[in-house]
Structures are given as C-alpha cells and as structure tokens.
Design an enzyme around this catalytic site. Sequence first.
Site: not given
Ligand code: GLN
Length: 197
Positions: A52, A54, A84, A111, A139-140, A175, A177
């Site tokens: 999500g 952070s 993540c 991050r 994802i990011r 991820h 999940e």
């Molecule tokens: N880029 C998000 C962060 O820094 C983490 C991305 C994710 O949980 N998929 O919080």
Amino acid sequence: MKAGVIAVQGDVAEHAAAVRNAAAAHDETAEVVEVRDAGIVPDCDVLLMPGGESTTISRLIHREGIAAEIRDHVAAGKPVLATCAGLIVCSTDAKDDRVDPLGLVDVSVDRNAFGRQKDSFEAKIPVTGLDDPFHAVFIRAPAIDDVGDGVETLATVDGRPVAVRDGPVVATAFHPELTDDPRVHDLAFFPESEVVA
Ligand code: GLN
C-alpha cells in the site's frame, strides 16, 4: 490459526485468500481478521503487513496503537509476513521522515528504488527454501540496501535483496499475494515445511 491482516490501508483481500490457501495445504483453517484498531493483534497467531502506501500505514498504526502490539507479537516469536510497503514499515531505516519504522527487520530500504522505467515488473526468481522459482510481482517496490547481521537474504534481483527473513518476520519487496502460489505465505507461517506448487 488466527491470521490478522493489518488493514488500515493497502491490499487486504488478496492476503486473506493467500493465507487461507497456505493453511489449507497444511490441513489447517485460517480465520482471517482485519486489523484496524488496537486489541485484535494480541489474539492473532500470525500477522500480515500488506503493500500500500508506507507513509499512510505507518501513521495509522502508530495513531491507532497497533504498532506497539505488532512489536509485542514479534517479541513473542510469532510469525509475520510483510510485503512491499509492509517491508518498509517493518524495516529499521526507511530513509523517509514520514515513516516511523518498527525496527523488526534489520534492513534499510530505499522506497520506490527501482525507478520509473522499472516502476512495476515481474520476474521468476529463486527463493531459498522453495524448490522452484517464484513468480514475483513488483509494484513501485522498495530496494533493500543494508542487511544486518542475523538477517537471511532469501532472494535477490540484479544482486539486490528482495526477500529476507529476520527471526519470525519474512519480508518481501514484491507481492506474493498477487499470484495463486501460496508458497511465500507458507515459508512465513509454516517455516518447518514446504508446499510444492
Ligand atoms: N511505493 C510504496 C511505498 O513506498 C509501496 C508500494 C507497494 O506496497 N506496492 O509505500
């Protein structure tokens, strides 16, 4: 088995399904509870810290009094899977003032370190403890840069750690999940045995 998914923000339903699948592979039933308030974590056998944002997750778990309960859970040696943003929140150093890290996984993280070009990507990666490579969705994602003594690196991408174990906590930059493969949840919650995919 009672599994708490920290649900203040982030991807909750997918983790609930994955932990149920991992438990079923061991002829166990996982009762999944969503954690938005204090008072629930002490009854949980295992915890999931989802992805999500952070900064948001960190702010809310401290505000709601959940952060201290997560620390107690780990101090009692009970398993956690952090993914993540969950990894960022559990780290010792998130290099971002907006994250007050829990210090449960002795790593520092960067991050969004994979940059725009590789904002999101997927890779089949070998993971220590799994027979076959795992399809990892990033994802990011954060990168893990410093790994403390006593932290086991379970997987790397381009030489960078992307999955680690620190005592009862397994943390991934990707991820697990988001695929139907419950083996990383299994590694975290049933460390003595392995499910063949
Ligand atoms: N880029 C998000 C962060 O820094 C983490 C991305 C994710 O949980 N998929 O919080």
